[in-house]
Design a protein around this motif. Structure first.
Motif, PDB file in Angstrom:
ATOM      1  N   LEU A 131       0.907  -1.198   0.065  1.00 51.09           N
ATOM      2  CA  LEU A 131      -0.154  -0.058   0.081  1.00 51.09           C
ATOM      3  C   LEU A 131       0.745   1.383  -0.028  1.00 51.09           C
ATOM      4  O   LEU A 131       0.466   2.256   0.459  1.00 51.09           O
ATOM      5  CB  LEU A 131      -1.021   0.158   1.141  1.00 51.09           C
ATOM      6  N   ALA A 132       2.057   1.186  -0.470  1.00 48.48           N
ATOM      7  CA  ALA A 132       3.116   2.539  -0.650  1.00 48.48           C
ATOM      8  C   ALA A 132       2.980   2.683  -2.124  1.00 48.48           C
ATOM      9  O   ALA A 132       3.493   2.186  -3.034  1.00 48.48           O
ATOM     10  CB  ALA A 132       4.364   1.929  -0.275  1.00 48.48           C
ATOM     11  N   PRO A 133       2.325   3.998  -2.334  1.00 51.84           N
ATOM     12  CA  PRO A 133       1.944   4.615  -3.708  1.00 51.84           C
ATOM     13  C   PRO A 133       3.214   4.788  -4.613  1.00 51.84           C
ATOM     14  O   PRO A 133       3.129   4.533  -5.710  1.00 51.84           O
ATOM     15  CB  PRO A 133       1.331   5.990  -3.323  1.00 51.84           C
ATOM     16  N   ASP A 134       4.227   5.050  -4.039  1.00 54.34           N
ATOM     17  CA  ASP A 134       5.325   5.164  -4.998  1.00 54.34           C
ATOM     18  C   ASP A 134       6.426   3.933  -4.772  1.00 54.34           C
ATOM     19  O   ASP A 134       7.597   4.120  -5.297  1.00 54.34           O
ATOM     20  CB  ASP A 134       6.061   6.479  -4.702  1.00 54.34           C
ATOM     21  N   ALA A 135       6.109   2.892  -4.335  1.00 51.47           N
ATOM     22  CA  ALA A 135       6.801   1.744  -4.046  1.00 51.47           C
ATOM     23  C   ALA A 135       6.989   0.695  -5.426  1.00 51.47           C
ATOM     24  O   ALA A 135       5.856   0.808  -5.914  1.00 51.47           O
ATOM     25  CB  ALA A 135       6.626   0.892  -2.990  1.00 51.47           C
ATOM     26  N   PRO A 136       8.093   0.209  -5.736  1.00 51.97           N
ATOM     27  CA  PRO A 136       7.972  -0.870  -6.805  1.00 51.97           C
ATOM     28  C   PRO A 136       7.265  -2.094  -6.314  1.00 51.97           C
ATOM     29  O   PRO A 136       6.981  -2.292  -5.040  1.00 51.97           O
ATOM     30  CB  PRO A 136       9.365  -1.098  -6.992  1.00 51.97           C
ATOM     31  N   ALA A 137       7.211  -3.129  -7.078  1.00 49.09           N
ATOM     32  CA  ALA A 137       6.681  -4.376  -6.383  1.00 49.09           C
ATOM     33  C   ALA A 137       7.882  -4.834  -5.371  1.00 49.09           C
ATOM     34  O   ALA A 137       9.058  -4.758  -5.266  1.00 49.09           O
ATOM     35  CB  ALA A 137       6.636  -5.513  -7.702  1.00 49.09           C
TER      36      ALA A 137
END
Length: 238
Positions: free
Chosen positions: A149-155
């Motif tokens: 649920l981290a908007p700017d995180a990659p997979a």
């Protein structure tokens, strides 16, 4: 038909079915009450988690009925309550205000546990409704799953620190199924596709027979001091 909202948390689905049966027996003997009583087969379990990465706090409404008793902060949650199944409107406002910041329709399923996660930055708030299969039992294992649920995180991968990989390659808003893990105290890492550790959570206690959702939350690159950095949260379903 007038709807009645029931706020006592559900326990386990088998117990809920017994509860439904008792209610149905009562309904057959109390015909005059049919118009003001929700049929037991139309009950859903619903909870809410604030995973939006800001320092803002919120009030939460379901069909204009307020769900929270105190402002919901980052990482805050509302336990399961019993509500009428079907299409409902969930609304988030700034704590103490009436204006909607986000209003969405959610479909609550009879006899099923579901959690709504408030996600993304305040300017682009959104929500993710996830079904929680909490029907299994164990005397020595806990149940865990991972949602990115981290908007700017990659997979991201969820791993035990210096140990096994629990979930791999989950993109933003993707959820794994529940898996079992021995009860105990753990340190968890979130890793990107290269194996680099992005954040770690230590001293997470998992109890046998309990269900936990582990989420990535916050931002890898916060824009300012009003946004939270990437972290891990362990949520007990209750």
């Amino acid at each position: 038909m007038k709807e009645i909202y029931l706020t006592t948390p559900l326990k386990k689905l088998p117990q809920l079915k017994i509860y439904f049966s008792l209610i149905l027996i009562s309904l057959t003997t109390l015909i005059s009450c049919k118009k003001t009583t929700v049929e037991a087969s139309n009950i859903a379990a619903f909870s809410v988690v604030n995973a939006s990465p800001s320092f803002a706090t919120y009030d939460v409404y379901l069909n204009d009925g307020k769900l929270n008793s105190a402002a919901l902060p980052f990482g805050g949650s509302i336990k399961y309550g019993q509500y009428t199944a079907g299409t409902q409107n969930i609304k988030f406002t700034t704590a103490g205000r009436a204006e909607s910041l986000l209003t969405k329709s959610v479909s609550l399923t009879p006899n099923i546990y579901q959690t709504f996660y408030l996600i993304d930055r305040p300017g682009s708030l959104d929500g993710l409704l996830v079904t929680d299969d909490v029907s299994a039992n164990s005397t020595d294992k806990a149940f865990v799953r991972f949602i990115n649920l981290a908007p700017d995180a990659p997979a991201l991968d969820l791993t035990v620190t210096n140990g096994i990989s629990l979930v791999t390659n989950k993109a933003y808003k993707a959820a794994s199924s529940f898996t079992t893990i021995a009860a105990g105290t753990y340190s968890f890492d979130l890793k990107d596709g290269t194996g680099a550790v992005k954040t770690t959570l230590s001293d997470a206690v998992l109890t046998a027979g309990k269900y936990y959702t582990i989420i990535s939350r916050g931002l890898i690159n916060p824009a300012n001091s009003l946004e939270h950095s990437l972290s891990i949260q362990v949520i007990l379903h209750q």
